[in-house]
Scaffold this motif. Structure first.
Motif, PDB file in Angstrom:
ATOM      1  N   ALA A 141       0.055  17.760  -9.861  1.00 18.58           N
ATOM      2  CA  ALA A 141      -1.132  18.348 -10.479  1.00 18.58           C
ATOM      3  C   ALA A 141      -1.514  19.650  -9.800  1.00 18.58           C
ATOM      4  CB  ALA A 141      -2.289  17.353 -10.420  1.00 18.58           C
ATOM      5  N   ALA A 142      -1.336  19.696  -8.467  1.00 20.98           N
ATOM      6  CA  ALA A 142      -1.762  20.899  -7.742  1.00 20.98           C
ATOM      7  C   ALA A 142      -0.974  22.112  -8.188  1.00 20.98           C
ATOM      8  CB  ALA A 142      -1.604  20.681  -6.239  1.00 20.98           C
TER       9      ALA A 142
ATOM     10  N   ALA B  85       3.056   7.016  -4.772  1.00 18.83           N
ATOM     11  CA  ALA B  85       2.872   7.411  -6.168  1.00 18.83           C
ATOM     12  C   ALA B  85       1.704   8.376  -6.312  1.00 18.83           C
ATOM     13  CB  ALA B  85       2.648   6.174  -7.033  1.00 18.83           C
ATOM     14  N   ASP B  86       0.629   8.096  -5.561  1.00 19.06           N
ATOM     15  CA  ASP B  86      -0.554   8.935  -5.650  1.00 19.06           C
ATOM     16  C   ASP B  86      -0.270  10.334  -5.121  1.00 19.06           C
ATOM     17  OD1 ASP B  86      -3.745   9.200  -4.116  1.00 19.06           O
ATOM     18  OD2 ASP B  86      -3.290   9.320  -6.252  1.00 19.06           O
TER      19      ASP B  86
ATOM     20  N   ALA C 210      -2.375  -2.740  -4.709  1.00 18.36           N
ATOM     21  CA  ALA C 210      -1.052  -3.371  -4.741  1.00 18.36           C
ATOM     22  C   ALA C 210      -1.173  -4.865  -4.951  1.00 18.36           C
ATOM     23  CB  ALA C 210      -0.308  -3.071  -3.439  1.00 18.36           C
TER      24      ALA C 210
ATOM     25  N   ARG D  81       2.574  11.863  -5.066  1.00 15.84           N
ATOM     26  CA  ARG D  81       3.414  12.588  -6.028  1.00 15.84           C
ATOM     27  C   ARG D  81       2.556  13.148  -7.151  1.00 15.84           C
ATOM     28  NH1 ARG D  81       7.440   8.710  -5.263  1.00 15.84           N
ATOM     29  NH2 ARG D  81       6.356   7.411  -6.762  1.00 15.84           N
ATOM     30  N   ALA D  82       1.643  12.316  -7.659  1.00  9.15           N
ATOM     31  CA  ALA D  82       0.782  12.775  -8.747  1.00  9.15           C
ATOM     32  C   ALA D  82      -0.058  13.960  -8.299  1.00  9.15           C
ATOM     33  CB  ALA D  82      -0.117  11.627  -9.225  1.00  9.15           C
ATOM     34  N   ALA D  83      -0.561  13.903  -7.066  1.00 16.89           N
ATOM     35  CA  ALA D  83      -1.419  14.987  -6.574  1.00 16.89           C
ATOM     36  C   ALA D  83      -0.649  16.294  -6.487  1.00 16.89           C
ATOM     37  CB  ALA D  83      -1.985  14.618  -5.211  1.00 16.89           C
TER      38      ALA D  83
ATOM     39  N   ASP E  61       3.658   1.892  -1.412  1.00 14.27           N
ATOM     40  CA  ASP E  61       4.126   2.254  -2.760  1.00 14.27           C
ATOM     41  C   ASP E  61       3.033   2.986  -3.516  1.00 14.27           C
ATOM     42  OD1 ASP E  61       5.594  -1.003  -2.855  1.00 14.27           O
ATOM     43  OD2 ASP E  61       6.569   0.903  -2.367  1.00 14.27           O
ATOM     44  N   ILE E  62       1.810   2.457  -3.431  1.00 16.24           N
ATOM     45  CA  ILE E  62       0.710   3.064  -4.171  1.00 16.24           C
ATOM     46  C   ILE E  62       0.431   4.466  -3.636  1.00 16.24           C
ATOM     47  CG2 ILE E  62      -1.685   2.779  -4.870  1.00 16.24           C
ATOM     48  CD1 ILE E  62       0.079   0.582  -5.875  1.00 16.24           C
ATOM     49  N   ASP E  63       0.434   4.589  -2.316  1.00 17.00           N
ATOM     50  CA  ASP E  63       0.146   5.893  -1.721  1.00 17.00           C
ATOM     51  C   ASP E  63       1.196   6.917  -2.120  1.00 17.00           C
ATOM     52  OD1 ASP E  63      -1.133   4.463   1.350  1.00 17.00           O
ATOM     53  OD2 ASP E  63      -2.164   5.183  -0.446  1.00 17.00           O
TER      54      ASP E  63
ATOM     55  N   PRO F 277      -7.280  16.773 -11.664  1.00 18.68           N
ATOM     56  CA  PRO F 277      -6.231  15.850 -11.211  1.00 18.68           C
ATOM     57  C   PRO F 277      -5.693  16.175  -9.822  1.00 18.68           C
ATOM     58  CG  PRO F 277      -5.381  17.345 -12.884  1.00 18.68           C
ATOM     59  CD  PRO F 277      -6.834  17.627 -12.783  1.00 18.68           C
ATOM     60  N   ALA F 278      -5.945  17.395  -9.319  1.00 18.94           N
ATOM     61  CA  ALA F 278      -5.378  17.760  -8.018  1.00 18.94           C
ATOM     62  C   ALA F 278      -6.316  17.400  -6.867  1.00 18.94           C
ATOM     63  CB  ALA F 278      -5.080  19.252  -7.988  1.00 18.94           C
TER      64      ALA F 278
ATOM     65  N   SER G 139      -5.465   1.129  -1.283  1.00 19.77           N
ATOM     66  CA  SER G 139      -4.103   1.035  -1.818  1.00 19.77           C
ATOM     67  C   SER G 139      -3.561  -0.380  -1.707  1.00 19.77           C
ATOM     68  CB  SER G 139      -3.187   2.009  -1.072  1.00 19.77           C
ATOM     69  OG  SER G 139      -3.654   3.317  -1.252  1.00 19.77           O
ATOM     70  N   GLU G 140      -3.882  -1.037  -0.599  1.00 21.70           N
ATOM     71  CA  GLU G 140      -3.398  -2.411  -0.434  1.00 21.70           C
ATOM     72  C   GLU G 140      -4.029  -3.316  -1.488  1.00 21.70           C
ATOM     73  OE1 GLU G 140      -3.648  -3.777   3.613  1.00 21.70           O
ATOM     74  OE2 GLU G 140      -3.538  -5.858   2.904  1.00 21.70           O
TER      75      GLU G 140
ATOM     76  N   PRO H 149       4.740   2.414  -9.473  1.00 20.81           N
ATOM     77  CA  PRO H 149       4.174   1.164  -9.985  1.00 20.81           C
ATOM     78  C   PRO H 149       3.566   1.284 -11.372  1.00 20.81           C
ATOM     79  CG  PRO H 149       3.463   1.561  -7.736  1.00 20.81           C
ATOM     80  CD  PRO H 149       4.139   2.803  -8.193  1.00 20.81           C
TER      81      PRO H 149
ATOM     82  N   PRO I  37       9.211  -0.275  -8.409  1.00 19.18           N
ATOM     83  CA  PRO I  37       8.535  -0.123  -7.118  1.00 19.18           C
ATOM     84  C   PRO I  37       8.315   1.334  -6.727  1.00 19.18           C
ATOM     85  CG  PRO I  37      10.763  -0.961  -6.828  1.00 19.18           C
ATOM     86  CD  PRO I  37      10.494  -0.961  -8.281  1.00 19.18           C
TER      87      PRO I  37
ATOM     88  N   ALA J 283       0.824  -1.198   0.000  1.00 21.80           N
ATOM     89  CA  ALA J 283       0.000   0.000   0.000  1.00 21.80           C
ATOM     90  C   ALA J 283       0.866   1.258   0.000  1.00 21.80           C
ATOM     91  CB  ALA J 283      -0.927  -0.022   1.202  1.00 21.80           C
TER      92      ALA J 283
ATOM     93  N   ARG K 196      -8.328  15.454  -4.148  1.00 19.53           N
ATOM     94  CA  ARG K 196      -8.213  14.182  -3.439  1.00 19.53           C
ATOM     95  C   ARG K 196      -9.513  13.939  -2.689  1.00 19.53           C
ATOM     96  NH1 ARG K 196      -5.656  13.380  -6.560  1.00 19.53           N
ATOM     97  NH2 ARG K 196      -3.621  12.460  -6.878  1.00 19.53           N
TER      98      ARG K 196
END
Lengths: 360, 312, 590
Positions: free
Chosen positions: A97-98, A89-90, C372, A92-94, A85-87, C395-396, C368-369, C311, C308, A83, C398
């Motif tokens: 974009a901001a 990446a997310d 993954a 960074r993308a946010a 890793d996914i967070d 895109p910004a 997220s889990e 991803p 990693p 999780a 959340r």
């Protein structure tokens, strides 16, 4: 008081047959070994079911797809994401974009009706925070996709599969015996009616009955047992009907009638014990068949739910695992199931031989 | 004999009626609503009502049942609800591949099983016998799923000896190319129980008095086996064979799914998935009819083979 | 050369239909679920659409290479002229486009006319046909509602004059809308609005699904329902030469190099198999029995080398790259989410304690889990109702709450969801609390269910699963019997309105599966309908998203990254966000 000879006792052939049968079984080495194996499985299953063993099979104690300890070196090396890793990446993308856009970035505190409560909850959450568990790199029999111990799943799964197989077999046997007995004993209109039901049930393909029952009673162990019972009673029915028909005319039954035994008593106290050995063999054959049937049912999606594990559920994960090169769960289940089913089948054979009244 | 046949055919009627009743009740009670599938993204009440009307689902139940009766009498089940293809055309195209697969499985499996079973029954009690029985029992204990999954992976993919899946329109192409692997796996799965069953038939037969008499008369073992035992043991064999014929039509569902064979087994699963009642009706009625007919045929053949049998 | 022969040759070259499709070039692809049929007014599933897209021609289509997606004329000579008020669209068809041959045309070559499009569009209004796409055209055309009402329960009167769909002359079609709508043209690009011929529909009235006859590049050669579909190049297809200038994407250059100047389609025959199991599908592709394929979830790890740290940044695995296999990726214009039944007494409603319950569940679901593990990292968390790549996306923003089960537990404590003696929470009024989640029966569903079980176990709330087939659950939801269920929505057209309407009060009972009714949201939505895509509309969308996040009728899920693999000999492939297939643009160079 004149000494009158007691009336001839109704013969209890099942006792002596049972004793003879038991002696024969003990002498048959293969059969006896099979009995011991089955017994061992039953004990293990009981232990797992009562929670003595493998009660925490759901805990994710290892990394996903951790290999068996002996083969740790030869397992495929795949990247395991988590999780975090996914967070990352997310996030960074946010932030990227901001920087570019001028739109809103989320719900601000004054727009959220729960803002104050969330802040307070945050402060009171310490009691619920727990440190993460260390995750093993390898386990005796390896781990599955969620990192759960295959050995524990196997033990718990054996309990479930045995439970389902035995319960299903007992239920099928009960239905088949009762209906068969009524049909064979009373004959006439009742027999015609039950035979009609029998032909109807054997003419409808199993798959349809299966799906119909599943739709009505939802999914889970109960449904699986019911479904298997309702599609497997016909063999026992046919057998019991023939047997009861045969025994109805026998002398000992007529004798029982003469001393005033009612129908029910005649059927279940006199005839039934004489066909008991056939039922025992039927039971073992049915259990074997239903244990294997459960695997296919689970594969099709009708098996036990997420809170339980069975051999079928473990096998259902096999195709995906094999494609990725993870062989240990499938091998473990196959060997475990194979051993039990073989032992049960051999036991059934030996029982049939041991209890066969024709063999001197 | 003729009277017996007529009586049996007459008895089929209530059974067929029972099957229809069971099917009708099951479907209307638990069968799911096909209009939800056909409506796609448009789930407005009018659209759903309209679809139900088109499918005839808004008619009162007794009327729907009468329509069902008429369909059975004419063996015309209309068109599939999901694809609008005529059901009979659909089943026609599906039966061929299923029969090819299960028919060849039955043929090959039976021949092999009888041969092996006769051999080990002949050597009853020997090491060969016990070994073969043990192997058969072990082989039987492995789930069909494992055979299919492992077989496809190792023999077709890793080994490259067979195509992974597929089916063509030419029977020759199918026989040479696409049939071998599913056939092989299907036979392996079914061989072990068949060997055990036939072996027990032969062993039972060998225990009969007439065999001892034949031996006492001086006949050689092979002659006894081939001329007497085999023929008598064939009765239960033939019976079980004929009883399994109707199920040939159902196809081998797992094999068809994994190997992409467009047969009946897969069709049933898809039809139930989509609550496609016409297809479900058609398949069930055909199988019910086939089962009853083959039961009758079995009894007649039984009578012809074994003169001791009294038909009542 | 003999002057007569020369003349004949020249005449032949000029008059022959431009049949460049090579029948020896056979493209083999697979669908992972069965198709239904090929009548554009009757089918709505993705799998059937891959075929109807290649048999029928809509008025407009999308440029193959341009990104973002750009509309271009298909059977019209130019994009339609639109009146000043944005309500009247006038289309001029190209003459000389013919339908594929069919016995219903009685041996004559049948030309495409404006009347065909009028007929095709009206079919979606026809109550007797029950088009699954009727929601896109209902009430849209002037006079449409009256015509439908006049039809009652029977068939539409196609010959009655209709102001909103008028044929001005043989090649001119005029559509008049009741209200301005900026998404109207993209709707007409959908395969559902391809042209069908009236005679063919009449001739095969009982079985239009099996007899698709269109003006597109392919025709249906063979159909084994649920198993196999074979398409062959339409010999009468108009001459279409590939002519494009590459954009900045390096893929464009490869496509242009492969196809520039060539007549389309190049591939003469397409064999489509239906393969539902993952193992046979994947192994078939690796064995070169399939030319193009997606990557099943189980094979993602072995086919891709995943970074990693990011991803979504992947490379094709060495062993596959060596064989020349091409990889293309695209974030799908879709969203997946779980919704609460807002009319349910236990989980629905807008009182603070109910919002808190929904918020706590959302905070405890490990999205997220799951990404993954189940998606192998090949997805992004959903944060906005409109997905990336669709007009109106922010895109910004959340929108998903932070994953914090501990705080969620404390939040529930605050609102009186006390933990009872049995270890499970009760409702604030003391009644027992148990929530039921509806789900499917496949093995993927089982994987998701394990995460849901974990979520509810962490929150100490009793969870029950209600398993069923999709249509059973859909019906139950319609009747308000479900508490929670998962859903996915893919873009019908590339505009945010297609997504924001999912929470619009008027759509409750239809596409608004959660039955969410919020007056502020509805007001903002109706205002947004009047605006084209731009900063003003974006502001409204932001406000609507904030309402959705605050009230929590949905738990946002994820958006998948689609990976497509093709063997080295497949040329001209570029994944398009809205076109279902690229088959007519492919060439096979074995």
């Amino acid at each position: 008081m004149p000494h009158s000879s007691p009336p001839p006792a109704a013969p209890h052939p099942h006792n002596s047959l049972t004793r003879i049968g038991w002696r024969r079984l003990r002498r048959d080495r293969v059969g006896f070994a099979a009995l011991c194996i089955v017994g061992a499985y039953l004990l293990l299953a009981l232990a797992a079911w009562s929670g003595l063993v493998a009660s925490h099979w759901q805990d994710e104690v290892a990394h996903p797809y951790a290999p068996p300890t002996l083969f740790a070196g030869s397992a495929p090396h795949h990247l395991e994401l988590d999780a975090a890793d996914i967070d990352a990446a997310d996030r960074r993308a946010a932030s990227a974009a901001a920087q570019d856009s001028s739109g809103a970035t989320g719900l601000s505190a004054d727009e959220d009706p729960l803002a104050a409560d969330l802040a307070a909850a945050e402060q009171q959450s310490a009691q619920y925070r727990s440190a993460g568990q260390a995750r093993a790199d390898s386990l005796p029999l390896g781990a599955d996709q969620r990192g759960r111990d295959v050995l524990q799943k196997l033990l718990q799964g054996s309990a479930t599969s045995l439970q389902v197989g035995i319960a299903g077999a007992l239920l099928a046997l009960a239905i088949g015996t009762v209906l068969g007995a009524l049909s064979g004993y009373f004959g006439g209109l009742l027999d015609d009616l039950l035979m009609w039901g029998y032909s109807v049930f054997t003419s409808v393909p199993d798959m349809l009955l299966l799906l119909a029952f599943a739709a009505v009673s939802g999914r889970g162990i109960g449904t699986v047992v019911l479904v298997m019972a309702f599609t497997s009673w016909t063999g026992t029915f046919r057998l019991m009907r023939a047997e009861f028909l045969k025994h109805k005319g026998r002398d000992y039954v007529r004798a029982a009638d003469a001393i005033g035994a009612g129908h029910g008593r005649r059927m279940f106290h006199h005839i039934l014990p004489n066909v008991g050995h056939l039922l025992l063999v039927q039971f073992s054959m049915l259990t074997v068949a239903l244990i294997k049937y459960e695997a296919i049912l689970s594969f099709l999606g009708f098996g036990v739910g997420v809170t339980q594990v069975s051999w079928g559920a473990m096998l259902a994960e096999a195709p995906a695992e094999l494609l990725q090169g993870y062989w240990w769960q499938m091998l473990a289940v196959t060997l475990c199931m194979s051993l039990l089913v073989t032992a049960f089948s051999l036991l059934a054979d030996s029982l049939r031989d041991a209890l066969d009244p024709k063999v001197k | 004999m003729l009277a017996y046949i007529v009586r049996r055919v007459w008895q089929m009627v209530p059974t067929l009626f029972g099957v229809m009743l069971l099917l009708f009740v099951l479907f209307n009670w638990v069968g799911g609503d096909p209009s939800y599938i056909l409506a796609g993204k448009n789930l407005s009440a009018e659209a759903l009502a309209g679809i139900r009307q088109q499918l005839g689902l808004d008619l009162p139940l007794p009327q729907q049942f009468l329509i069902f009766v008429r369909q059975v009498l004419t063996l015309d089940f209309g068109t599939s609800w999901s694809t609008q293809q005529p059901v009979s055309a659909l089943l026609h195209s599906r039966i061929g591949p299923s029969l090819l697969l299960t028919g060849s499985m039955l043929l090959l499996g039976t021949v092999l099983a009888i041969a092996i079973a006769a051999l080990v029954a002949y050597r009853r009690g020997s090491l060969t016998d016990r070994l073969v029985t043990l192997i058969a029992t072990c082989a039987m204990s492995v789930s069909a799923l494992v055979y299919i999954i492992a077989g496809q992976y190792w023999l077709a993919f890793k080994g490259g000896w067979f195509p992974i899946m597929g089916w063509s329109d030419s029977t020759l192409d199918n026989l040479l190319h696409y049939l071998p692997l599913p056939l092989l796996l299907g036979v392996i799965v079914g061989l072990a129980p068949d060997i055990r069953f036939y072996r027990s038939c032969f062993v039972e037969e060998l225990g009969h008095d007439y065999v001892r008499t034949a031996r006492a008369k001086g006949l050689s073992e092979p002659v006894i086996m081939l001329k007497h035992v085999l023929r008598n043991a064939m009765i239960p064999v033939v019976t079980s064979l004929m009883m399994s014929l109707p199920y040939l039509m159902m196809g081998a569902m797992l094999l068809e799914t994994f190997f992409g064979i467009p047969g009946m087994g897969k069709e049933v699963v898809m039809a139930v998935e989509r609550s496609d009642f016409p297809v479900i009706k058609a398949i069930t009625i055909y199988i019910a009819l086939a089962t009853m007919l083959f039961n009758l045929l079995t009894d007649i053949v039984y009578k012809l083979i074994d003169p001791r049998v009294q038909l009542h | 050369m003999n002057p007569h022969a020369l003349l004949a040759t020249v005449a032949a070259l000029v008059l022959l239909p431009a049949q460049a499709a090579d029948m020896n070039k056979v493209l083999r692809v697979a669908l992972n679920a069965p198709e239904t049929g090929f009548d554009p007014a009757k089918v709505s599933d993705l799998y059937s659409s891959t075929v109807t897209e290649n048999i029928f021609d809509p008025l407009v289509t999308y440029d193959y290479l341009a990104r973002p997606a750009k509309l271009i004329p298909n059977t019209v000579s130019a994009l339609p002229s639109i009146s000043a008020d944005g309500k009247v669209y006038t289309f001029r068809l190209k003459p000389g486009i013919f339908f594929a041959a069919d016995p219903a045309f009685k041996g004559k070559k049948r030309e495409l006319t404006a009347a065909d499009y009028a007929y095709s569009i009206k079919r979606h209004l026809d109550p007797g046909i029950h088009s699954p796409w009727s929601f896109l055209v209902d009430g849209r055309f002037v006079g449409g509602n009256e015509l439908v009402k006049a039809a009652g329960k029977g068939a539409l009167n196609y010959d009655a004059p209709l102001e909103g769909i008028k044929v001005l002359d043989k090649y001119t079609l005029q559509l008049t809308l009741t209200e301005t709508n900026f998404n109207f043209l993209p709707i007409l690009a959908m395969p559902a609005f391809g042209a069908v011929a009236r005679e063919v529909i009449k001739a095969h009235r009982d079985n239009t699904n099996a007899h698709p006859v269109g003006t597109g590049p392919y025709l249906l050669k063979e159909w084994k329902p649920g198993s196999r579909i074979v398409l062959e190049a339409n010999p009468g297809f108009r001459k279409l030469v590939f002519n494009a200038t590459p954009g900045s994407d390096p893929l464009d250059k490869a496509v242009v190099q492969a196809l520039q100047g060539k007549t389309l389609p190049q591939v003469g025959r397409i064999e489509i198999s239906v393969i539902e199991e993952e193992q046979p599908l994947w192994l078939s592709f690796l064995n070169r029995q399939l030319d193009i394929s997606g990557i099943p979830q189980v094979a993602l790890q072995s086919a891709l080398v995943i970074d990693p740290k990011n991803p979504l940044k992947v490379r094709l695995a060495e062993s596959y790259a060596r064989q020349g296999i091409q990889l293309q990726r695209q974030l799908l214009p879709e969203i997946t989410f779980h919704f609460f039944n807002m009319q349910d007494p236990v989980v629905g409603g807008d009182s603070k304690d109910k919002i808190a319950l929904r918020r706590a569940i959302a905070m405890s679901f490990p999205v997220s889990e799951a990404i993954a593990s189940i998606r192998r990292g090949q997805a992004v968390p959903m944060n906005y109702i409109v997905p990336p790549g669709v007009a109106g996306h922010n895109p910004a923003f959340r929108g998903a709450p932070k994953y914090d089960p501990a705080a969620a537990n404390a939040l529930l404590d605050r609102f009186g969801y006390r933990v009872g003696a049995d270890g499970y929470r009760t409702r604030p009024d003391g009644k027992p609390l148990a929530i039921e989640l509806a789900c499917g029966t496949s093995s993927t569903d089982k994987q998701w269910n394990e995460y849901w079980q974990k979520t509810f176990d962490t929150l100490k709330i009793r969870l029950g699963f209600r398993q069923g087939k999709w249509n059973e659950l859909s019906k139950a939801n319609h009747q308000g019997k479900l508490q929670m269920w998962g859903m996915a929505w893919g873009a019908d057209y590339p505009d945010g309105e297609n997504f924001m309407q999912l929470l619009y009060g008027r759509n409750a009972g239809d596409s608004n599966a959660a039955d969410f009714k919020n007056a502020d949201y509805d007001r903002l939505f109706e205002a947004s309908l009047k605006l084209p895509h731009g900063p003003q509309r974006n502001q409204l969308y932001d406000a609507m998203n904030k309402i959705a996040v605050a009230q929590q009728p949905w738990i946002f899920g994820d958006i998948r990254m689609r990976s497509t693999l093709a063997h080295s000999y497949v040329k001209g492939l570029k994944l398009h966000p809205l076109l279902n297939t690229s088959w007519r643009y492919l060439d096979l160079q074995k």
